[in-house]
Motif scaffolding. Structure first.
Motif, PDB file in Angstrom:
ATOM      1  N   THR A 140       0.915  -1.064   0.118  1.00 49.60           N
ATOM      2  CA  THR A 140       0.120   0.036  -0.026  1.00 49.60           C
ATOM      3  C   THR A 140       0.860   1.532   0.274  1.00 49.60           C
ATOM      4  O   THR A 140       1.956   1.102   0.354  1.00 49.60           O
ATOM      5  CB  THR A 140      -0.989   0.118   1.018  1.00 49.60           C
ATOM      6  OG1 THR A 140      -0.147   0.368   2.419  1.00 49.60           O
ATOM      7  CG2 THR A 140      -1.628  -1.151   1.341  1.00 49.60           C
ATOM      8  N   GLY A 141       0.148   2.287  -0.336  1.00 49.57           N
ATOM      9  CA  GLY A 141       1.011   3.854  -0.286  1.00 49.57           C
ATOM     10  C   GLY A 141       1.286   4.075   0.681  1.00 49.57           C
ATOM     11  O   GLY A 141       2.506   4.491   1.373  1.00 49.57           O
ATOM     12  N   GLY A 142       0.637   4.011   2.059  1.00 50.86           N
ATOM     13  CA  GLY A 142       1.039   4.198   3.335  1.00 50.86           C
ATOM     14  C   GLY A 142       2.046   3.459   3.792  1.00 50.86           C
ATOM     15  O   GLY A 142       2.964   4.047   4.462  1.00 50.86           O
ATOM     16  N   ARG A 143       2.261   1.940   3.541  1.00 50.73           N
ATOM     17  CA  ARG A 143       3.368   1.139   3.973  1.00 50.73           C
ATOM     18  C   ARG A 143       4.727   1.894   3.038  1.00 50.73           C
ATOM     19  O   ARG A 143       5.585   2.074   3.684  1.00 50.73           O
ATOM     20  CB  ARG A 143       3.221  -0.078   3.174  1.00 50.73           C
ATOM     21  CG  ARG A 143       4.225  -1.008   3.456  1.00 50.73           C
ATOM     22  CD  ARG A 143       3.985  -2.211   4.411  1.00 50.73           C
ATOM     23  NE  ARG A 143       4.898  -2.667   5.215  1.00 50.73           N
ATOM     24  CZ  ARG A 143       4.777  -3.424   6.249  1.00 50.73           C
ATOM     25  NH1 ARG A 143       3.786  -3.991   6.448  1.00 50.73           N
ATOM     26  NH2 ARG A 143       5.861  -3.617   7.108  1.00 50.73           N
ATOM     27  N   THR A 144       4.617   2.337   1.810  1.00 49.20           N
ATOM     28  CA  THR A 144       5.590   2.598   1.014  1.00 49.20           C
ATOM     29  C   THR A 144       6.136   4.089   1.918  1.00 49.20           C
ATOM     30  O   THR A 144       7.459   4.105   2.266  1.00 49.20           O
ATOM     31  CB  THR A 144       5.416   3.202  -0.228  1.00 49.20           C
ATOM     32  OG1 THR A 144       4.644   2.075  -0.910  1.00 49.20           O
ATOM     33  CG2 THR A 144       6.663   3.413  -1.137  1.00 49.20           C
ATOM     34  N   LYS A 145       5.145   5.001   2.219  1.00 42.54           N
ATOM     35  CA  LYS A 145       5.771   5.976   2.861  1.00 42.54           C
ATOM     36  C   LYS A 145       6.240   5.930   4.089  1.00 42.54           C
ATOM     37  O   LYS A 145       7.163   6.452   4.534  1.00 42.54           O
ATOM     38  CB  LYS A 145       4.477   7.094   3.137  1.00 42.54           C
ATOM     39  CG  LYS A 145       4.361   8.182   1.880  1.00 42.54           C
ATOM     40  CD  LYS A 145       3.352   9.273   2.462  1.00 42.54           C
ATOM     41  CE  LYS A 145       3.083   9.855   1.237  1.00 42.54           C
ATOM     42  NZ  LYS A 145       1.612  10.660   1.419  1.00 42.54           N
TER      43      LYS A 145
END
Ligand SMILES: [Zn+2]
Length: 442
Positions: A288-293
């Motif tokens: 997920t994008g949250g995880r990437t950030k």
């Protein structure tokens, strides 16, 4: 430093090597250049060798897609090759529009006797618009390239902006959203999407947004997502311990209660890309994008598409990126134009019909090296060539375009494949740039 992809004499993939090693092999005549972009060499004698598993990681974006190759060495995961692929969405739209106009005008000139045909097109299920389809295909082309020329064992991509499962729980029970917690990053992404990436109070965009409690915690407000919104720093400060209603925004409370519709969060392009990546037959990890950030922030890397790609998913938790690593900038350029001849402002032919596209063995889009030995334009230029029938070419280099270079000075280094290449910005200079902009802001 970007590693060099290596093939053995039977064109089987070997472990990518350091540039210095590749230079040595080339100098000793043990290898030859197989391809310039991505730089690949082919060994003349050796076949087979030890390899470590490589993962290709992709962060698909609407304008730019980040691609990173991560090798799992004994000492840890390490980025060995990276690229940033710039798409041409708008350009495709414009070109299709121009094709339509050219055909329309031709129809009125040459085919007036034909019956009109319209409303006779059918759309297949799950068809993407051409501009979106091109993003999927550009990305697949590059994943395919890398799979063909390096020992790739798995794939990883960012599929969604946030974890929907987590959000459903968060709507009901609330989550801890403190900085540093993975869930906090997921909630942030969710809220950004829900509130349209702008301040809920003054609608300002392109500014750092903060999570704001609609009913403040000091007044008994909860950590549930339905009590959270995004606000700019100024609004957040001014609101203080007021509720949104007291602050003059009574409608926010209602709006916050409605969860984000799933459809809004689903990105058709990414899912199409996922389906195609699945077909490659390699294990695929999605994140997920949250995880990437979260991963990127925890390792304090600056924001860049290729760094995001390296930080995608669970496997992005700990990745070493050398400070001097510079990604390859890849720009999708397309091939040729559709117009048979250029027209003037009234639509009358301005030039003669198009001749062949190859002139003196060169074609527009080839990457060339020109060594000019005399005259005003003395020097060495490496870039994309635009051919001219007279033999005096234009070369687009990273620093600008030089015009009127005789074809005799040019050597092709990479035949046109629809992409333009240049060297990107190193990780260390990206870090400095971020530091400078932070200093300027504060
Ligand atoms: Zn605001």
């Amino acid at each position: 430093m970007q590693r060099v992809l290596v093939l053995d004499k039977n064109k089987n993939t070997l472990m990518p090597c350091h540039l210095a090693r590749a230079r040595q092999l080339l100098k000793q005549g043990k290898a030859a250049v197989f391809r310039q972009y991505p730089f690949t060499i082919i060994l003349k004698e050796r076949d087979g060798a030890d390899i470590q598993p490589i993962t290709i990681k992709v962060d698909p974006g609407s304008k730019t897609t980040g691609i990173a190759m991560v090798a799992d060495f004994k000492g840890g995961k390490r980025v060995i090759w990276a690229g940033e692929l710039t798409h041409r969405g708008q350009q495709i739209r414009d070109k299709l529009l121009s094709r339509r106009q050219v055909r329309n005008s031709r129809r009125s000139r040459k085919t007036r006797y034909r019956p009109a045909r319209f409303l006779n097109r059918r759309r297949s299920e799950g068809k993407l618009a051409p501009s979106l389809q091109s993003r999927v295909e550009n990305t697949l082309t590059w994943v395919g390239h890398l799979c063909r020329w390096s020992p790739v064992r798995s794939l990883s991509m960012e599929l969604v902006r946030f974890d929907t499962q987590l959000m459903q729980n968060a709507e009901i029970s609330g989550v801890e959203y403190q900085q540093g917690e993975l869930a906090g990053y997921e909630v942030r992404e969710y809220l950004l999407e829900k509130w349209g990436r702008k301040c809920a109070y003054c609608h300002v965009t392109d500014t750092p947004l903060e999570i704001d409690h609609i009913t403040p915690k000091s007044r008994g407000g909860s950590n549930r997502v339905s009590n959270l919104t995004m606000a700019c720093h100024a609004c957040n400060q001014r609101k203080g311990s007021q509720t949104a209603t007291e602050f003059g925004h009574p409608n926010l409370q209602q709006q916050a209660k409605q969860p984000l519709k799933d459809a809004a969060a689903v990105n058709a392009t990414r899912w199409a890309l996922r389906r195609h990546m699945d077909n490659l037959g390699l294990p695929l990890e999605v994140g997920t994008g949250g995880r990437t950030k979260f991963n990127r922030a925890r390792q304090s890397y600056p924001k860049a598409h290729w760094i995001d790609a390296a930080c995608v998913g669970e496997s992005g938790e700990q990745i070493y990126i050398s400070p001097s690593h510079t990604p390859l900038q890849i720009k999708a350029m397309g091939h040729q134009s559709r117009q048979m001849c250029r027209v003037d402002e009234y639509g009358f032919p301005r030039t003669s019909a198009k001749q062949g596209r190859v002139h003196f063995g060169f074609q527009t889009g080839d990457m060339v090296k020109a060594v000019v030995t005399k005259g005003k334009k003395c020097g060495t230029y490496i870039g994309r060539v635009s051919v001219r029938a007279k033999g005096f070419f234009n070369i687009t280099t990273p620093t600008g375009t030089v015009q009127g270079i005789n074809y005799r000075y040019c050597t092709p280094i990479h035949k046109s494949d629809g992409y333009f290449y240049e060297k990107g910005e190193a990780l260390s200079s990206a870090t400095t740039r971020v530091a400078v902009s932070l200093r300027q802001n504060s």
